[in-house]
Design a protein around this motif. Structure first.
Motif, PDB file in Angstrom:
ATOM      1  N   GLY A   1      -0.005   4.350 -14.170  1.00 41.56           N
ATOM      2  CA  GLY A   1      -0.389   2.596 -14.469  1.00 41.56           C
ATOM      3  C   GLY A   1       0.147   1.559 -13.545  1.00 41.56           C
ATOM      4  O   GLY A   1      -0.749   1.038 -13.449  1.00 41.56           O
ATOM      5  N   ALA A   2       1.082   1.696 -13.655  1.00 41.04           N
ATOM      6  CA  ALA A   2       2.342   0.531 -12.195  1.00 41.04           C
ATOM      7  C   ALA A   2       1.703   0.773 -10.952  1.00 41.04           C
ATOM      8  O   ALA A   2       1.382   0.049 -10.723  1.00 41.04           O
ATOM      9  CB  ALA A   2       3.784   1.060 -12.812  1.00 41.04           C
ATOM     10  N   ALA A   3       1.446   1.914 -10.765  1.00 44.41           N
ATOM     11  CA  ALA A   3       0.455   2.278  -9.372  1.00 44.41           C
ATOM     12  C   ALA A   3      -0.877   1.476  -9.137  1.00 44.41           C
ATOM     13  O   ALA A   3      -1.084   1.103  -8.078  1.00 44.41           O
ATOM     14  CB  ALA A   3       0.557   3.508  -9.026  1.00 44.41           C
ATOM     15  N   THR A   4      -1.444   1.859 -10.451  1.00 42.04           N
ATOM     16  CA  THR A   4      -2.721   0.885 -10.755  1.00 42.04           C
ATOM     17  C   THR A   4      -3.037  -0.847 -10.307  1.00 42.04           C
ATOM     18  O   THR A   4      -3.442  -1.232  -9.429  1.00 42.04           O
ATOM     19  CB  THR A   4      -2.952   1.662 -12.273  1.00 42.04           C
TER      20      THR A   4
ATOM     21  N   PRO B   1      -9.060  -6.038   2.584  1.00 44.12           N
ATOM     22  CA  PRO B   1     -10.036  -5.443   2.205  1.00 44.12           C
ATOM     23  C   PRO B   1      -9.347  -4.355   1.712  1.00 44.12           C
ATOM     24  O   PRO B   1      -9.038  -3.394   2.436  1.00 44.12           O
ATOM     25  CB  PRO B   1     -11.109  -5.626   3.327  1.00 44.12           C
ATOM     26  N   LEU B   2     -11.158  -3.759   0.955  1.00 40.11           N
ATOM     27  CA  LEU B   2     -11.408  -2.432   0.765  1.00 40.11           C
ATOM     28  C   LEU B   2     -11.207  -1.649   1.913  1.00 40.11           C
ATOM     29  O   LEU B   2     -10.220  -0.330   1.451  1.00 40.11           O
ATOM     30  CB  LEU B   2     -12.087  -2.550  -0.512  1.00 40.11           C
ATOM     31  N   SER B   3     -12.001  -2.000   2.691  1.00 41.63           N
ATOM     32  CA  SER B   3     -12.494  -1.063   3.853  1.00 41.63           C
ATOM     33  C   SER B   3     -11.406  -1.332   4.961  1.00 41.63           C
ATOM     34  O   SER B   3     -10.841  -0.025   4.988  1.00 41.63           O
ATOM     35  CB  SER B   3     -13.711  -1.842   4.579  1.00 41.63           C
ATOM     36  N   LEU B   4      -9.739  -1.634   4.793  1.00 42.25           N
ATOM     37  CA  LEU B   4      -8.507  -1.872   5.709  1.00 42.25           C
ATOM     38  C   LEU B   4      -7.856  -0.803   4.469  1.00 42.25           C
ATOM     39  O   LEU B   4      -7.095   0.412   4.912  1.00 42.25           O
ATOM     40  CB  LEU B   4      -8.088  -3.003   5.792  1.00 42.25           C
TER      41      LEU B   4
ATOM     42  N   ILE C   1       0.556  -1.335  -0.245  1.00 42.11           N
ATOM     43  CA  ILE C   1       0.252  -0.341  -0.064  1.00 42.11           C
ATOM     44  C   ILE C   1       1.103   1.094  -0.029  1.00 42.11           C
ATOM     45  O   ILE C   1       1.239   2.098  -0.916  1.00 42.11           O
ATOM     46  CB  ILE C   1      -0.913   0.083   1.248  1.00 42.11           C
ATOM     47  N   LEU C   2       1.957   1.074   0.592  1.00 41.84           N
ATOM     48  CA  LEU C   2       2.967   2.352   1.408  1.00 41.84           C
ATOM     49  C   LEU C   2       3.667   2.285  -0.206  1.00 41.84           C
ATOM     50  O   LEU C   2       3.662   3.780  -0.818  1.00 41.84           O
ATOM     51  CB  LEU C   2       3.976   2.298   1.847  1.00 41.84           C
TER      52      LEU C   2
ATOM     53  N   ALA D   1      -3.151  -5.171  -7.141  1.00 40.58           N
ATOM     54  CA  ALA D   1      -3.082  -6.906  -6.234  1.00 40.58           C
ATOM     55  C   ALA D   1      -2.301  -6.325  -5.579  1.00 40.58           C
ATOM     56  O   ALA D   1      -2.558  -7.498  -4.053  1.00 40.58           O
ATOM     57  CB  ALA D   1      -1.210  -6.064  -6.671  1.00 40.58           C
ATOM     58  N   VAL D   2      -3.073  -5.301  -4.577  1.00 38.34           N
ATOM     59  CA  VAL D   2      -3.041  -4.787  -3.252  1.00 38.34           C
ATOM     60  C   VAL D   2      -4.601  -5.275  -2.315  1.00 38.34           C
ATOM     61  O   VAL D   2      -4.782  -6.090  -1.812  1.00 38.34           O
ATOM     62  CB  VAL D   2      -2.822  -3.496  -2.641  1.00 38.34           C
ATOM     63  N   LEU D   3      -5.515  -4.828  -3.599  1.00 36.04           N
ATOM     64  CA  LEU D   3      -7.207  -5.545  -2.989  1.00 36.04           C
ATOM     65  C   LEU D   3      -7.194  -6.578  -3.626  1.00 36.04           C
ATOM     66  O   LEU D   3      -8.381  -7.923  -2.622  1.00 36.04           O
ATOM     67  CB  LEU D   3      -8.062  -4.271  -3.975  1.00 36.04           C
TER      68      LEU D   3
END
Length: 108
Positions: free
Chosen positions: A44-47, A58-61, A2-3, A52-54
């Motif tokens: 684009g790479a961040a997206t 959980p989206l709420s976190l 995420i970071l 991958a994070v999602l």
């Protein structure tokens, strides 16, 4: 992850700011500047990394961490563009940071 995603988005914003000085809608070829293309690539790479994070979190976190961009972008603007940052921006960022900590408290 995420970071890293947030850092990439903040870098992209700095590059967009640099590219904006040379972009012109009257001259479409100006959008082929290296800085602008690199900024788009980073976004684009961040997206893709965000996807991958999602897949793992959980989206709420995960989503409240996006608020940290309100700290990272001004910090990068200060460090890389030497823009002055108002104290109110840092205070608002601190409030957001507290909100992120509270929202993620006790979750994995």
């Amino acid at each position: 992850m995420i970071l890293v995603t947030l850092a990439m988005l903040a870098c992209g914003q700095v590059l967009f700011k640099q590219a904006s000085a040379h972009l012109s809608f009257a001259r479409p070829a100006s959008f082929l500047s290296g800085t602008f293309i690199i900024a788009l690539f980073i976004y684009g790479a961040a997206t893709l990394l965000w996807l991958a994070v999602l897949a793992r979190v959980p989206l709420s976190l995960a989503f409240p961490f996006y608020g940290l961009s309100f700290l990272l972008v001004p910090a990068f603007a200060l460090l890389l563009l030497h823009e002055p940052i108002r104290p109110q921006t840092w205070m608002g960022g601190a409030v957001i940071l507290v909100g992120v900590v509270i929202s993620s408290w006790g979750q994995r």
